[in-house]
Design an enzyme around this catalytic site. Structure first.
Site: not given
Length: 272
Positions: A262, A2-3, A58, A153, A91, A111
């Site tokens: 990712r 979830p973002e 978040k 950067r 869960h 998880r």
């Protein structure tokens, strides 16, 4: 995972039914999340009326006059209402039960990388919160700010905008989508991108996140919003999860690479 849009969707889904309710008990079936849920959580919260909810990155803050419950959904968590006395599945780790007892707020996390923490201090000063960067939909996140932070950067721009100390809530899905919309390669070094292109990226991050929130977020596997329904932004994804498929702009195959463990998907023709 979830973002920001999924977390904001969760907050908007549960807030109307939560505010003004008093907790009767907290049923903790599995305390071993990312951090252990302390046994004192139930005694601290029982009898407390929920005054309001807020979000930082978040993290969801569920506030009472006594303190704040900090919730992070981790990799696979959901927070949603169920009818009172609904039997838990494997869960379903925590239930927040209310005095009027017609519905319960249930936390599900296959998880178990999420977190449920209690603080009596200002939650903005909590160790998990106080170092976070600006909210991406706020005026504090702008081209001037991003240009200053990016200067010098030597990290890929995708990695850079996913750093929560730079800006909060831009996870893997929406970083892929925003960079595609902005026409910027995800492996281009942040410090080598012009201010004009960073301004475009800021705009695209805001547009993509706002659109995802409007659609209720993105459900890839486990996520459901506060009303128990999935998010529908998956149908709008232009690159994420579409490796080797045709670009929606030029029809060339999309390329997939790995960045910081990712998946990154982009168009070598439309992004430079």
């Amino acid at each position: 995972m979830p973002e920001l849009p999924e977390v904001e969707t969760t907050l908007r889904g549960i807030e109307p039914k939560l505010v003004g309710r008093s907790l009767a008990r907290v049923d903790i079936r599995q305390p071993k999340l990312r951090w252990l849920i302390t046994p004192e959580l139930s005694s601290e919260m029982v009898g407390e009326e929920i005054t309001h909810l807020s979000r930082r990155g978040k993290y969801i803050g569920i506030h009472t006059s006594k303190g704040t419950l900090i919730v992070h959904l981790g990799m696979s968590g959901s927070l949603y209402f169920v009818p009172a006395e609904t039997p838990p599945l494997f869960h379903d780790h925590v239930d927040f039960c209310f005095a009027d007892d017609d519905v319960w707020l249930r936390y599900t996390d296959p998880r178990r990388f999420g977190a449920i923490l209690w603080t009596t201090e200002d939650w903005h000063e909590h160790e998990l919160i106080k170092h976070l960067g600006p909210e991406p939909l706020s005026d504090m996140f702008n081209a001037d700010m991003l240009y200053v932070r990016a200067k010098g950067r030597k990290v890929p721009i995708k990695t850079f905008i996913m750093d929560s100390k730079v800006v909060v809530g831009v996870g893997n899905i929406y970083a892929n989508e925003a960079l595609f919309k902005a026409g910027i390669r995800p492996d281009r070094l942040a410090g080598n991108i012009s201010k004009a292109r960073l301004a475009r990226l800021v705009e695209c991050i805001k547009v993509v996140l706002a659109a995802a929130i409007k659609q209720g977020g993105t459900t890839l596997k486990d996520f459901v919003g506060g009303d128990g329904k999935p998010g529908y932004f998956k149908q709008e994804l232009a690159v994420y999860g579409r490796a080797n498929k045709a670009c929606v702009i030029c029809s060339k195959p999309l390329k997939e690479i790995r960045q910081a463990q990712r998946s990154t998907v982009f168009c070598i023709n439309c992004q430079s």
